[in-house]
Scaffold this motif. Sequence first.
Motif, PDB file in Angstrom:
ATOM      1  N   UNK A 366      10.990  31.486  32.392  1.00 41.52           N
ATOM      2  CA  UNK A 366      12.321  30.921  33.655  1.00 41.52           C
ATOM      3  C   UNK A 366      13.432  31.948  33.321  1.00 41.52           C
ATOM      4  N   UNK A 367      14.394  32.201  34.321  1.00 43.66           N
ATOM      5  CA  UNK A 367      15.483  32.077  34.272  1.00 43.66           C
ATOM      6  C   UNK A 367      15.750  33.609  34.218  1.00 43.66           C
ATOM      7  N   UNK A 368      14.823  34.589  33.967  1.00 38.63           N
ATOM      8  CA  UNK A 368      14.477  36.332  34.488  1.00 38.63           C
ATOM      9  C   UNK A 368      16.049  36.235  35.788  1.00 38.63           C
ATOM     10  N   UNK A 372      18.867  38.393  36.200  1.00 40.95           N
ATOM     11  CA  UNK A 372      19.084  39.378  37.056  1.00 40.95           C
ATOM     12  C   UNK A 372      20.314  38.884  38.463  1.00 40.95           C
ATOM     13  N   UNK A 373      19.770  37.814  39.240  1.00 42.68           N
ATOM     14  CA  UNK A 373      21.401  37.767  40.109  1.00 42.68           C
ATOM     15  C   UNK A 373      22.474  38.035  39.165  1.00 42.68           C
ATOM     16  N   UNK A 390       4.370  38.049  40.208  1.00 42.64           N
ATOM     17  CA  UNK A 390       4.190  37.330  38.686  1.00 42.64           C
ATOM     18  C   UNK A 390       5.377  37.653  37.791  1.00 42.64           C
ATOM     19  N   UNK A 391       4.882  39.506  38.060  1.00 45.81           N
ATOM     20  CA  UNK A 391       5.628  39.832  36.423  1.00 45.81           C
ATOM     21  C   UNK A 391       6.836  41.187  36.969  1.00 45.81           C
ATOM     22  N   UNK A 392       7.593  40.168  38.139  1.00 48.00           N
ATOM     23  CA  UNK A 392       8.545  41.848  38.885  1.00 48.00           C
ATOM     24  C   UNK A 392       9.359  40.684  39.967  1.00 48.00           C
ATOM     25  N   UNK A 393      10.541  40.893  39.782  1.00 53.22           N
ATOM     26  CA  UNK A 393      11.965  41.018  40.674  1.00 53.22           C
ATOM     27  C   UNK A 393      12.415  41.631  41.789  1.00 53.22           C
ATOM     28  N   UNK A 413      18.950  42.765  29.893  1.00 55.59           N
ATOM     29  CA  UNK A 413      17.847  42.379  29.864  1.00 55.59           C
ATOM     30  C   UNK A 413      17.762  42.973  27.862  1.00 55.59           C
ATOM     31  N   UNK A 414      18.839  43.367  27.757  1.00 58.73           N
ATOM     32  CA  UNK A 414      19.028  44.213  26.252  1.00 58.73           C
ATOM     33  C   UNK A 414      17.616  45.539  26.222  1.00 58.73           C
TER      34      UNK A 414
END
Length: 420
Positions: A366-368, A372-373, A390-393, A413-414
């Motif tokens: 969670x929290x991606x 990002x925002x 599921x795997x992208x924003x 995101x390092x």
Amino acid sequence: MPVLVMKFGGTSVADLSRIENAAKKVQAEIARGYDVIVIVSAMSGKTNELVGWVEGTSKLYDAREYDAIVSSGENVTAGLLALRLQENGVPARSWQGWQVPINTTSAHSSARFVSIPRGNIDAKFAEGFKVAVVAGFQGVSAEGRITTLGRGGSDTTAVAFAAAFAAERCDIYTDVDGVYTTDPRVSEKARKLDKIAYEEMLELASLGAKVLQTRSVELAMRYKVRLRVLSSFEDTDETSGTLVCDEDEIMESKVVSGVAFSRDEAKMTLVRVEDRPGIAAAIFGPLADAGVNVDMIVQNISEQADPSDKRAYTDMTFSCPTNQVLRAKKAIEEAQAAGKFAYAQLITDSDVSKVSVVGIGMRSHAGVAAKMFASLAAENVNIKVIATSEIKISVLIDRKYMELAVQALHDAFDLDKANT
Ligand code: ADP
Ligand code: ASP
Ligand code: MG
């Protein structure tokens, strides 16, 4: 003999010396014991020039003629590479799509494969030819007309041949030495990945990373083709580049593995359409019929204009590629004129880009989105539309902030650091 498929993109066959360089790479694989199928692109810039000639002649061009013209760049490089190999003492033959034949649907300029019968090329290998050089990007329809597969389509030709000939691997030679965490031309901190999962590569490609055509990754995933991206300008061996493979072959487990972007997007809003069953179908049906590739869609919450009006209203926003705005506008205006729906205003913003973060790790973390925002907020970048899967924003932002946003997300995101 085991078969290897090698594909050389436009910059890798840009002139005669680069074609010689490609020939040397092919010869090295023959020396390793392979029969080689080489897929070539047109010389870099050639396809754009041909498209320009088509558009300069006819604005609403006949797609059959577009394909006849635009496919020709690949014919030249296929012949030249076969000749070069022959000069170097290697038995080689070139093949245009119709000669193989590469059978496709009749959807001109975005055709899909129907079948690639092996017989003709196998017969040539049996005669002692070591190399079949095949023109990428093109095929032939059931009607016998030349088709093309959409921009970047030679990647897909390569993967389709790898599947049809059960090749040991499909090597995509290009002007970068692999798949990076983001386009190395936009972030100097971009890091080359040794491996990437099919699903992640599929998302990155479909969200704008043009290093591989989306459809090529789809095919590789379906037929389990081992797909590798590597540089045609460096000495390479079996460990070079980036392997696109199954998720469980990958040790690295970052939550986000890459940032993709699509520069030329447009956002269109229909202000104050009636909020009733069937309204979305009434709007997006005509857009689909007009061939507009609608991407993100947002429908606002409903509002009631004033107590005397019993109907509810909403705003409908969608995005599409910038070069489809005129077509979209026409479709909407015609549908309104035909009484399918009404709106108060149509607002177009053609200066937006889409930036996306991708990673299979998002399934379990969670929290991606929040991260990002927050990182976009820290750069004062306003988000106009958001879409998630599921795997992208993905977010739509003003185009002038695109590079800044890509770099900020890469840092957040390092992605410059390998997994610890
Ligand atoms: P070719 O002509 O060989 O098919 P393309 O120009 O189609 O080459 O694709 C290679 C380009 O893709 C690179 O030069 C790079 O700028 C771009 N690219 C975009 N995203 C990425 C990424 N994540 N990793 C590597 N290259 C990328
Ligand atoms: N030459 C075509 C293009 O530029 C196909 C390709 O290179 O993959 O789109
Ligand atoms: Mg390409």
